[in-house]
Design an enzyme around this catalytic site. Structure first.
Site, mmCIF file in Angstrom:
data_model
loop_
_atom_site.group_PDB
_atom_site.id
_atom_site.type_symbol
_atom_site.label_atom_id
_atom_site.label_comp_id
_atom_site.label_asym_id
_atom_site.label_seq_id
_atom_site.Cartn_x
_atom_site.Cartn_y
_atom_site.Cartn_z
ATOM 1 N N HIS A 1 18.175 4.406 -21.377
ATOM 2 C CA HIS A 1 17.749 5.230 -20.235
ATOM 3 C C HIS A 1 18.993 5.810 -19.550
ATOM 4 O O HIS A 1 20.008 5.123 -19.424
ATOM 5 C CB HIS A 1 16.933 4.394 -19.248
ATOM 6 C CG HIS A 1 16.216 5.225 -18.237
ATOM 7 N ND1 HIS A 1 16.872 5.826 -17.191
ATOM 8 C CD2 HIS A 1 14.924 5.612 -18.143
ATOM 9 C CE1 HIS A 1 16.003 6.526 -16.486
ATOM 10 N NE2 HIS A 1 14.808 6.411 -17.038
ATOM 11 N N GLU B 1 13.975 12.450 -22.213
ATOM 12 C CA GLU B 1 13.987 12.420 -20.757
ATOM 13 C C GLU B 1 15.161 13.231 -20.227
ATOM 14 O O GLU B 1 16.255 12.690 -20.006
ATOM 15 C CB GLU B 1 14.139 10.980 -20.274
ATOM 16 C CG GLU B 1 12.989 10.077 -20.675
ATOM 17 C CD GLU B 1 12.728 9.044 -19.586
ATOM 18 O OE1 GLU B 1 11.604 9.007 -19.091
ATOM 19 O OE2 GLU B 1 13.656 8.316 -19.205
ATOM 20 N N GLY C 1 12.765 12.238 -11.641
ATOM 21 C CA GLY C 1 12.653 12.064 -10.193
ATOM 22 C C GLY C 1 12.803 13.329 -9.379
ATOM 23 O O GLY C 1 12.926 13.265 -8.157
ATOM 24 N N SER D 1 9.432 13.309 -14.342
ATOM 25 C CA SER D 1 8.489 13.913 -13.391
ATOM 26 C C SER D 1 7.076 14.110 -13.945
ATOM 27 O O SER D 1 6.394 15.066 -13.571
ATOM 28 C CB SER D 1 9.040 15.228 -12.846
ATOM 29 O OG SER D 1 10.193 14.977 -12.057
ATOM 30 N N GLY E 1 7.777 7.429 -14.516
ATOM 31 C CA GLY E 1 8.507 6.662 -13.511
ATOM 32 C C GLY E 1 7.727 6.623 -12.206
ATOM 33 O O GLY E 1 6.778 5.849 -12.059
ATOM 34 N N GLY E 2 8.106 7.474 -11.278
ATOM 35 C CA GLY E 2 7.530 7.485 -9.923
ATOM 36 C C GLY E 2 6.009 7.385 -9.876
ATOM 37 O O GLY E 2 5.456 6.574 -9.112
HETATM 38 P P1 PGA Z 1 10.193 9.934 -13.112
HETATM 39 O O1 PGA Z 1 11.088 8.934 -13.984
HETATM 40 O O2 PGA Z 1 8.808 9.943 -13.750
HETATM 41 O O3 PGA Z 1 10.162 9.305 -11.741
HETATM 42 O O4 PGA Z 1 10.823 11.262 -13.154
HETATM 43 C C1 PGA Z 1 10.993 8.886 -15.372
HETATM 44 C C2 PGA Z 1 11.990 7.935 -15.941
HETATM 45 O O5 PGA Z 1 13.140 7.886 -15.486
HETATM 46 O O6 PGA Z 1 11.675 7.185 -16.867
#
Ligand code: PGA
Length: 256
Positions: free
Chosen positions: A97, A174, A180, A217, A238-239
């Site tokens: 990551h 990613e 984010g 995102s 993520g979020g």
């Molecule tokens: P995000 O994070 O969905 O909050 O953008 C994704 C991730 O870092 O795996």
């Protein structure tokens, strides 16, 4: 076809949230399915595993957000080995990551050790790649992504030399500038990189089952468009995975 949804909680959540959200997820058949993978914070994975083991009809799987570069057991204060994660009932481990590549300065050697340890413990790596904003705007993103994929060649070498069977590998695209930020690449961009990953894997790991994910995102609002992209096998969230009802919407879209 049912697609994969990985929740990456990162360093968020507490015991109450884990218990509440797991109860919620287990009640929803569109979340409680084989293709839902929860990467909860490491200190709570044991609790989550116990809860899942004492509940009937559990299909969802647990992932660790990391595994040690060291293997087995030993004098490595603070580390958690793949061997230990396997014993905790973990099926998947996120490796590479961008937050670990950057904030924790994990380079190729570390990533290769982690990948091989996870493979030796018969868990499935979720390997993340992604370019930064500069590489995207300069147009050098394919080069960056290919070089991150090339890290996997060392894993291939290792499993062949040691006769280890790697059944499956998940590769997540990613883009760092999307994580984010609420900004996602165009669907054409996502498809282009997805094809690049699939072609690379077909060439170098033809015997391993590869699933590709998009992450950055992903939300309840955009998940359908992303999951509808040709040849994309799932999303890494993520979020939005921290809001149980949003996560359920994403899993719902992925189940159709
Ligand atoms: P995000 O994070 O969905 O909050 O953008 C994704 C991730 O870092 O795996």
């Amino acid at each position: 076809v049912s697609k994969i949804v990985v929740a990456n909680w990162k360093m968020n959540g507490d015991i109450n949230k884990i218990v509440q959200d797991l109860d919620y997820f287990l009640k929803h058949p569109q979340v409680n399915r084989e293709n839902t993978i929860l990467a909860l914070p490491l200190p709570f994975l044991g609790l989550a595993n116990t809860k899942l083991n004492t509940t009937q009809d559990v299909h969802l799987k647990l992932a660790s957000q990391d595994a040690s570069r060291f293997n087995g057991f030993g004098a490595y204060t603070g580390e958690t080995s793949a061997t230990m994660l396997k014993e905790m009932g973990i099926s998947y481990v996120i490796i590479g990551h961008s937050e670990r590549r950057n904030a924790l300065a994990e380079g190729d050697d570390v990533l290769i050790s982690k990948l091989t340890n996870v493979a030796m413990s018969e868990m499935i790596p979720i390997y993340c790649i992604g370019e930064d904003k500069e590489a995207r705007s300069l147009g050098s993103y394919k080069k960056v992504l290919t070089s991150q994929l090339e890290t996997l060649l060392k894993l291939v070498e290792f499993i062949e030399d040691n006769n280890i069977r790697l059944r499956r590998l998940l590769v997540a695209y990613e883009p760092i500038w999307s994580i984010g930020t609420g900004v996602i690449p165009t669907l054409e961009n996502i498809i282009e990189v997805n094809l690049l990953i699939k072609a690379f894997m077909q060439k170098y790991l033809p015997r391993v089952k590869i699933d590709t994910l998009y992450g950055g995102s992903v939300s309840a609002a955009n998940a359908k468009d992303i999951l509808d992209c040709a040849d994309i096998d799932g999303v890494l969230v993520g979020g939005a995975s921290l809001i149980a009802s949003d996560f359920a919407v994403i899993c719902d879209v992925a189940s159709i």
